[in-house]
Design an enzyme around this catalytic site. Structure first.
Site, PDB file in Angstrom:
ATOM      1  N   VAL A   3     -16.135  49.948   1.214  1.00 19.15           N
ATOM      2  CA  VAL A   3     -15.785  48.317   1.514  1.00 19.15           C
ATOM      3  C   VAL A   3     -14.433  48.012   2.046  1.00 19.15           C
ATOM      4  CG1 VAL A   3     -16.385  46.150   0.873  1.00 19.15           C
ATOM      5  CG2 VAL A   3     -17.655  47.988  -0.006  1.00 19.15           C
ATOM      6  N   SER A   4     -14.393  47.508   3.364  1.00 20.11           N
ATOM      7  CA  SER A   4     -12.829  47.005   3.822  1.00 20.11           C
ATOM      8  C   SER A   4     -12.721  45.714   2.907  1.00 20.11           C
ATOM      9  CB  SER A   4     -12.864  47.267   5.078  1.00 20.11           C
ATOM     10  OG  SER A   4     -13.507  46.278   5.842  1.00 20.11           O
ATOM     11  N   THR A   5     -11.673  45.180   3.271  1.00 18.78           N
ATOM     12  CA  THR A   5     -11.058  43.700   2.889  1.00 18.78           C
ATOM     13  C   THR A   5     -11.908  42.747   3.516  1.00 18.78           C
ATOM     14  OG1 THR A   5      -9.326  43.993   4.269  1.00 18.78           O
ATOM     15  CG2 THR A   5      -9.205  44.914   1.759  1.00 18.78           C
ATOM     16  N   ASP A   6     -12.283  43.084   4.910  1.00 23.00           N
ATOM     17  CA  ASP A   6     -12.764  42.090   5.724  1.00 23.00           C
ATOM     18  C   ASP A   6     -14.522  42.471   5.814  1.00 23.00           C
ATOM     19  OD1 ASP A   6     -12.553  44.056   7.330  1.00 23.00           O
ATOM     20  OD2 ASP A   6     -11.540  43.176   8.893  1.00 23.00           O
ATOM     21  N   GLU A   7     -15.011  43.309   5.396  1.00 13.75           N
ATOM     22  CA  GLU A   7     -16.313  43.567   5.542  1.00 13.75           C
ATOM     23  C   GLU A   7     -17.241  43.457   4.191  1.00 13.75           C
ATOM     24  OE1 GLU A   7     -16.304  46.865   9.098  1.00 13.75           O
ATOM     25  OE2 GLU A   7     -15.839  47.384   7.335  1.00 13.75           O
TER      26      GLU A   7
END
Length: 246
Positions: free
Chosen positions: A20-24
């Protein structure tokens, strides 16, 4: 060694990888893990271990993806024949990184599989589809990056605040200065106190979840999430307002 690995790898043993990325945040860690478990149930496979990468971009190189490297190492350790991800873009949003991961998995006698089943298979059509999916994932990342840069340029031209807002703070009504966010400030205080008491990041996360606190994304308190929050001790001096209750 490579041929021996291929003979011993068990196609009914899977190593899961979650990113999980910071913007997804549309497909959080819990949702991804549930997808992995459903795939294993449908394919009579054992989910031996799951490695979670929190706050990491799909474009990050392998040396910046410790959990992905651990998942690849676990393939050999557990004799697993499958590296399993919920969707292809969870593996990477960069065609070179995706190809490197597949090559390493192959050396361990394993294959990459996706819970959604898209592009799985060993035929030439499936290989082509994987390359197309990887290319579109990279293209989507670049489009999002370009749009974000354009939006930030507009905000900056208007004199509005740009950049991330630290946990515990929110942008004020003027669109520039930061003000304390009461609920997040209380979570910060609990995390600071528990850390001062010597608790590990994992233990602090468990305490926050037991208290019903949620991270900003609404997901669980993973150790990396706790570490990020603890780094957000104070707002930048130029934009800081009086703390709650001061």
């Amino acid at each position: 060694m490579g041929r021996q690995a291929r003979r011993n790898a068990d196609p009914h043993r899977a190593i899961g990888y979650v990113r999980v990325s910071t913007d997804e945040q549309t497909l959080g860690p819990e949702a991804q893990r549930a997808a992995l478990e459903r795939w294993c149930q449908a394919n009579a496979a054992d989910l031996v271990a799951v490695f979670v990468e929190q706050g990491v971009s799909g474009a990050a190189p392998l040396d910046k993806r410790p959990q992905l490297l651990a998942a690849l190492a676990a393939l050999r350790e557990h004799g697993a024949g499958v590296l399993l991800v919920a969707k292809r873009d969870r593996l990477a949003r960069d065609t070179m990184v995706a190809a490197m991961v597949e090559r390493v998995a192959e050396r361990h006698g394993a294959v990459v599989r996706t819970a959604d089943g898209i592009s799985d298979g060993d035929g030439p059509e499936s290989v082509l589809m994987r390359r197309i999916v990887d290319a579109f994932a990279e293209y989507e990342r670049l489009v999002i990056k370009a749009r974000t840069r354009a939006a930030l340029a507009v905000k900056k031209a208007r004199g509005e605040r740009v950049g991330d807002v630290p946990y515990g703070w929110r942008v004020g009504s003027d669109g520039i200065r930061l003000e304390a966010e009461p609920a997040e400030q209380r979570v910060l205080e609990v995390a600071r106190v528990r850390r001062a008491q010597g608790l590990s990041l994992r233990a602090i996360g468990a305490c926050l979840e037991a208290a019903g606190a949620r991270s900003r994304s609404g997901g669980r308190w993973h150790p990396q999430t706790v570490a990020n929050v603890l780094r957000a001790q104070r707002a930048p001096a130029a934009t800081r307002q009086s703390p709650v209750g001061a």
